[in-house]
Design a protein around this motif. Structure first.
Motif, PDB file in Angstrom:
ATOM      1  N   UNK A 132       2.586   5.996  -6.064  1.00  0.00           N
ATOM      2  CA  UNK A 132       2.052   6.079  -7.425  1.00  0.00           C
ATOM      3  C   UNK A 132       0.821   6.970  -7.486  1.00  0.00           C
ATOM      4  N   UNK A 133      -0.088   6.796  -6.528  1.00  0.00           N
ATOM      5  CA  UNK A 133      -1.396   7.451  -6.594  1.00  0.00           C
ATOM      6  C   UNK A 133      -1.335   8.925  -6.211  1.00  0.00           C
ATOM      7  N   UNK A 134      -0.677   9.258  -5.093  1.00  0.00           N
ATOM      8  CA  UNK A 134      -0.670  10.648  -4.617  1.00  0.00           C
ATOM      9  C   UNK A 134       0.724  11.275  -4.653  1.00  0.00           C
ATOM     10  N   UNK A 135       1.702  10.514  -5.192  1.00  0.00           N
ATOM     11  CA  UNK A 135       3.075  11.024  -5.338  1.00  0.00           C
ATOM     12  C   UNK A 135       3.663  11.513  -4.022  1.00  0.00           C
ATOM     13  N   UNK A 172       0.841  -1.206   0.000  1.00  0.00           N
ATOM     14  CA  UNK A 172       0.000   0.000   0.000  1.00  0.00           C
ATOM     15  C   UNK A 172       0.873   1.252   0.000  1.00  0.00           C
ATOM     16  N   UNK A 173       2.002   1.215   0.739  1.00  0.00           N
ATOM     17  CA  UNK A 173       2.903   2.363   0.774  1.00  0.00           C
ATOM     18  C   UNK A 173       3.506   2.635  -0.602  1.00  0.00           C
ATOM     19  N   UNK A 174       3.802   1.577  -1.352  1.00  0.00           N
ATOM     20  CA  UNK A 174       4.299   1.750  -2.724  1.00  0.00           C
ATOM     21  C   UNK A 174       3.182   2.312  -3.600  1.00  0.00           C
ATOM     22  N   UNK A 175       1.971   1.801  -3.419  1.00  0.00           N
ATOM     23  CA  UNK A 175       0.825   2.308  -4.171  1.00  0.00           C
ATOM     24  C   UNK A 175       0.609   3.791  -3.890  1.00  0.00           C
TER      25      UNK A 175
END
Length: 415
Positions: free
Chosen positions: A29-32, A23-26
């Motif tokens: 990606x999602x909110x930079x 989730x931390x990697x996601x």
């Protein structure tokens, strides 16, 4: 339709840690931005102090919260203001944990066992807040999120937390344990028996209403922070993941040596480091990294934060999600942490000018002539060290080492 069995049962912390790392990697990606917590909480604290004092404490004019100040960090803002949309990740922690526990049928209000617990929750919460603001981040923002980006301040903050948790663990186990047992008990039955279906309905309704609110404002980032927070809180609650246990039980405790949380955090950290390397150096992905300067303030903040973690039996992450599980002591500690951060924000100019402003930003690879691979290896070694120490203390490593070798049966020859 009945829910799958695995949703109704607790998970191994290692599994939850792996999912938290993903989730931390996601989130990158999602909110930079990396995973972080205390910045939005500090903004909330500045607003809360202003409101509760009727403006007598004009926090909006403090250097930390004042946009016109050269030492400005972020404005004092309510959780529903666009200026503090990142607070939705904290609200998500609470909702995610509430959903997790309600599905298990285990949500209930958990009141402090005695007066000593209340006192330790307040003192420990304040120390969490002091340490997090002094070091510019907590066990998330200035530990896993900085080491993820190969920033050296995360390692120094980790050392400070290790020292602080050692001091506090010895204090609790050697001196305060007996006093805690003798403290006058608090007997409150309110909320001890609730309909978990109603709790689940409330959490889902709150999630929907929060989503509609930000959707109406057209601020999609706030919705992303909300659902990322729900994922963190859900996984953290299912695996009972806690940075406090990583250091207290995984490193120092004589009463309950346990390496599950150490392995969970090590796995999450390794996944986050890998995600950063692949995205940033493999695909050129740019995001807002936490380039925190490293100095005396970093180590001292870590020590204070470590002491506070053991006193409240929770970190900035677990205190928030356990509040969502119905834990009143952790809710007290969470508000104490918010208060501690806000109080320290008042004297922010002193620490900013005497240490923070004068301190350099260092990366792991700066110690290896700019070699990113060597710096990454050093960051991975932190995760490996955490996993090995915790696994040694709870006997997991010894059991693995003592696995008997496989016996290969050779056919007998008959002459």
């Amino acid at each position: 339709m009945p829910l799958p069995k695995f949703l109704k049962e607790p998970w191994r912390p290692e599994v939850a840690g792996a999912l938290i790392g993903l989730v931390a990697v996601l989130q990158i990606i999602v909110v930079r931005s990396p995973w972080y917590i205390t910045g939005p909480e500090n903004q909330f604290g500045g607003w809360l102090f202003y409101v509760l004092t009727g403006g007598l404490l004009n926090t909006k004019e403090w250097a930390y919260f004042n946009p016109n100040s050269p030492m400005f960090v972020a404005p004092a803002a309510a959780p529903w203001e666009p200026a503090n949309k990142e607070f939705m990740i904290v609200w998500g922690f609470m909702l995610g944990a509430m959903i997790a526990k309600a599905i298990e049928g285990n949500w209930r209000l958990r009141w402090p066992a005695n007066r000593m617990v209340v006192l330790l929750s307040i003192i420990g919460g304040l120390m969490l807040g002091f340490g997090a603001r002094l070091a510019l981040g907590c066990n998330v923002g200035n530990f896993v999120a900085t080491i993820q980006s190969l920033v050296f301040s995360g390692f120094v903050f980790f050392l400070g937390m290790a020292v602080g948790t050692f001091i506090s663990t010895r204090l609790i186990e050697d001196f305060l344990m007996e006093k805690m047992h003798k403290s006058k008990p608090i007997r409150i039955e309110l909320g001890s028996n609730v309909d978990n279906r109603k709790v689940l309905a409330f959490a889902l309704a709150a999630t929907l209403l929060t989503t509609l609110y930000w959707w109406g404002l057209g601020i999609w980032a706030a919705i992303a922070f909300l659902y990322l927070g729900i994922a963190y809180g859900f996984f953290g609650s299912k695996g009972n993941v806690c940075f406090t246990s990583m250091l207290r039980d995984g490193f120092w405790s004589r009463l309950a040596p346990y390496g599950g949380n150490a392995r969970a955090i090590a796995i999450a950290l390794a996944i986050m480091i890998t995600g950063n390397l692949v995205l940033k150096y493999g695909f050129g992905w740019q995001y807002r990294e936490f380039l925190f300067p490293v100095g005396v303030h970093t180590f001292l903040g870590g020590v204070l934060f470590g002491i506070g973690m053991v006193l409240v039996a929770g970190c900035s992450f677990s205190s928030a999600y356990r509040s969502g599980e119905g834990s009143i002591p952790h809710l007290i500690a969470w508000f104490g942490m918010v208060a501690g951060m806000t109080i320290l924000s008042y004297v922010w100019p002193f620490f900013f000018t005497t240490s923070i402003y004068l301190s350099p930003v260092l990366h792991f690879y700066d110690f290896f002539g700019g070699n990113v691979a060597a710096g990454a290896a050093a960051a991975y070694s932190v995760a490996l060290f955490i996993a090995l120490v915790g696994s040694w203390r709870d006997g997991t490593l010894q059991r693995l080492v003592q696995i008997p070798p496989l016996k290969i049966l050779a056919p007998r020859l008959h002459v």
